[in-house]
Scaffold this active site. Structure first.
Site, PDB file in Angstrom:
ATOM      1  N   LYS A 172       0.829  -1.214   0.000  1.00 29.69           N
ATOM      2  CA  LYS A 172       0.000   0.000   0.000  1.00 29.69           C
ATOM      3  C   LYS A 172       0.869   1.273   0.000  1.00 29.69           C
ATOM      4  CE  LYS A 172      -2.215  -1.104   3.832  1.00 29.69           C
ATOM      5  NZ  LYS A 172      -1.696  -2.435   4.242  1.00 29.69           N
ATOM      6  N   ARG A 193      -9.623   0.590   9.000  1.00 28.00           N
ATOM      7  CA  ARG A 193      -9.161  -0.761   9.301  1.00 28.00           C
ATOM      8  C   ARG A 193     -10.190  -1.533  10.124  1.00 28.00           C
ATOM      9  NH1 ARG A 193      -3.337   0.121   8.850  1.00 28.00           N
ATOM     10  NH2 ARG A 193      -2.231  -1.866   9.013  1.00 28.00           N
ATOM     11  N   ARG A 237      11.512  -6.370   4.786  1.00 30.15           N
ATOM     12  CA  ARG A 237      11.428  -4.937   5.086  1.00 30.15           C
ATOM     13  C   ARG A 237      12.003  -4.651   6.478  1.00 30.15           C
ATOM     14  NH1 ARG A 237       5.564  -2.143   4.763  1.00 30.15           N
ATOM     15  NH2 ARG A 237       5.266  -2.853   6.885  1.00 30.15           N
ATOM     16  N   ARG A 288      11.613  -0.816  11.686  1.00 33.90           N
ATOM     17  CA  ARG A 288      10.285  -1.013  12.299  1.00 33.90           C
ATOM     18  C   ARG A 288      10.290  -2.269  13.151  1.00 33.90           C
ATOM     19  NH1 ARG A 288       5.271  -0.076   8.269  1.00 33.90           N
ATOM     20  NH2 ARG A 288       4.323  -1.286   9.953  1.00 33.90           N
ATOM     21  N   ARG A 337      -0.445  -9.439  13.267  1.00 33.84           N
ATOM     22  CA  ARG A 337      -1.006  -8.354  12.444  1.00 33.84           C
ATOM     23  C   ARG A 337      -1.866  -8.921  11.318  1.00 33.84           C
ATOM     24  NH1 ARG A 337       4.414  -5.839  11.114  1.00 33.84           N
ATOM     25  NH2 ARG A 337       3.370  -4.586   9.542  1.00 33.84           N
TER      26      ARG A 337
HETATM   27  P1  ADP Z   1       1.096  -2.343   7.903  1.00 33.52           P
HETATM   28  O1  ADP Z   1       0.020  -2.065   6.902  1.00 33.52           O
HETATM   29  O2  ADP Z   1       2.362  -2.763   7.296  1.00 33.52           O
HETATM   30  O3  ADP Z   1       0.638  -3.215   9.037  1.00 33.52           O
HETATM   31  P2  ADP Z   1       0.924   0.381   8.875  1.00 33.52           P
HETATM   32  O4  ADP Z   1       2.111   1.253   8.764  1.00 33.52           O
HETATM   33  O5  ADP Z   1      -0.234   0.668   8.020  1.00 33.52           O
HETATM   34  O6  ADP Z   1       1.527  -1.049   8.639  1.00 33.52           O
HETATM   35  O7  ADP Z   1       0.404   0.341  10.391  1.00 33.52           O
HETATM   36  C1  ADP Z   1       1.269   0.025  11.461  1.00 33.52           C
HETATM   37  C2  ADP Z   1       0.462  -0.148  12.737  1.00 33.52           C
HETATM   38  O8  ADP Z   1      -0.203   1.094  13.075  1.00 33.52           O
HETATM   39  C3  ADP Z   1      -0.665  -1.186  12.705  1.00 33.52           C
HETATM   40  O9  ADP Z   1      -0.203  -2.498  12.942  1.00 33.52           O
HETATM   41  C4  ADP Z   1      -1.582  -0.652  13.820  1.00 33.52           C
HETATM   42  O10 ADP Z   1      -1.088  -0.986  15.095  1.00 33.52           O
HETATM   43  C5  ADP Z   1      -1.475   0.854  13.677  1.00 33.52           C
HETATM   44  N1  ADP Z   1      -2.545   1.385  12.790  1.00 33.52           N
HETATM   45  C6  ADP Z   1      -2.366   1.897  11.540  1.00 33.52           C
HETATM   46  N2  ADP Z   1      -3.549   2.268  11.011  1.00 33.52           N
HETATM   47  C7  ADP Z   1      -4.506   1.979  11.932  1.00 33.52           C
HETATM   48  C8  ADP Z   1      -5.921   2.100  11.973  1.00 33.52           C
HETATM   49  N3  ADP Z   1      -6.616   2.594  10.945  1.00 33.52           N
HETATM   50  N4  ADP Z   1      -6.578   1.694  13.102  1.00 33.52           N
HETATM   51  C9  ADP Z   1      -5.901   1.200  14.133  1.00 33.52           C
HETATM   52  N5  ADP Z   1      -4.571   1.037  14.159  1.00 33.52           N
HETATM   53  C10 ADP Z   1      -3.859   1.418  13.074  1.00 33.52           C
END
Ligand code: ADP
Length: 192
Positions: free
Chosen positions: A14, A89, A128, A134, A146
């Site tokens: 994404k 999400r 990654r 991270r 996750r």
């Molecule tokens: P990825 O898609 O690789 O899991 P992101 O960078 O999108 O990583 O998100 C990292 C973390 O941030 C998620 O695992 C979650 O803990 C938190 N997070 C991101 N977006 C949301 C959301 N919309 N609602 C709740 N938690 C979120």
């Protein structure tokens, strides 16, 4: 306005595709993950609150995330549109976004969902994690959590857009440029 939700599990690509799409279509990229990480790095109150959830691979509570997102959108008052990356999400987040955009006389036009199978996701995330810094990308059990959270809480949010005829699934395996082409052609079609 052109508002797009770029959807898919962790590691689906994404972020990579968002950077290319915002340039081509002149949109604002809002990545909730990036915003949380920025806040953690700068030790803000939001960062402190979000950190324990993120480190464990769980979702930050809806209320916190929705408030943050609405504040961000409001900051870009002259945006031509947004790419929402990592939001919504959960179903409550999708409902909140819908209501919020309605109050701004706009809406989501498209949900583009990148489809990648689980073992490929784990491979990509571990790769990654080697240089992204991270913490949530280095531990396989957190990565698996996750993906489980995605399957249990996030995947259902797609139904919300499916019911509105806005959902498109895209094969997320291939070269970055190939996937970009797949996404772009759907957006161009939608604009016509
Ligand atoms: P990825 O898609 O690789 O899991 P992101 O960078 O999108 O990583 O998100 C990292 C973390 O941030 C998620 O695992 C979650 O803990 C938190 N997070 C991101 N977006 C949301 C959301 N919309 N609602 C709740 N938690 C979120």
């Amino acid at each position: 306005m052109l508002n797009i939700v770029l959807f898919g599990p962790p590691g689906a690509g994404k972020g990579t595709q968002s950077s290319k799409l915002v340039e081509k279509f002149n949109l604002v990229h809002l990545s909730t993950g990036d915003i949380f990480r920025f806040n953690i790095k700068n030790e803000t109150e939001l960062g402190r609150l979000a950190k324990s959830y993120i480190d464990a691979g769980n979702l930050v509570p809806d209320e916190v995330t929705i408030n943050m997102l609405e504040k961000e959108v409001t900051q870009y008052s002259d945006a031509k549109g947004f790419i929402f990356d990592g939001f919504p999400r959960t179903v409550p987040q999708a409902e909140a976004l819908d209501m919020f955009l309605k109050s701004k006389n706009t809406s989501i036009q498209l949900m583009l969902a990148l489809v990648v199978e689980e073992e490929e996701l784990i491979k990509r995330l571990l790769l990654r994690g080697k240089d992204s810094g991270r913490a949530d990308d280095t531990d396989e059990s957190i990565i698996r959590n996750r993906i489980q959270v995605y399957n249990e809480q996030t995947a259902v949010a797609a139904k919300f857009y499916e019911a509105q005829g806005k959902y498109h699934a895209i094969n997320g395996v291939g070269s970055v440029d190939e996937i970009f082409e797949r996404l772009s052609s759907i957006i161009v079609e939608k604009q016509q």
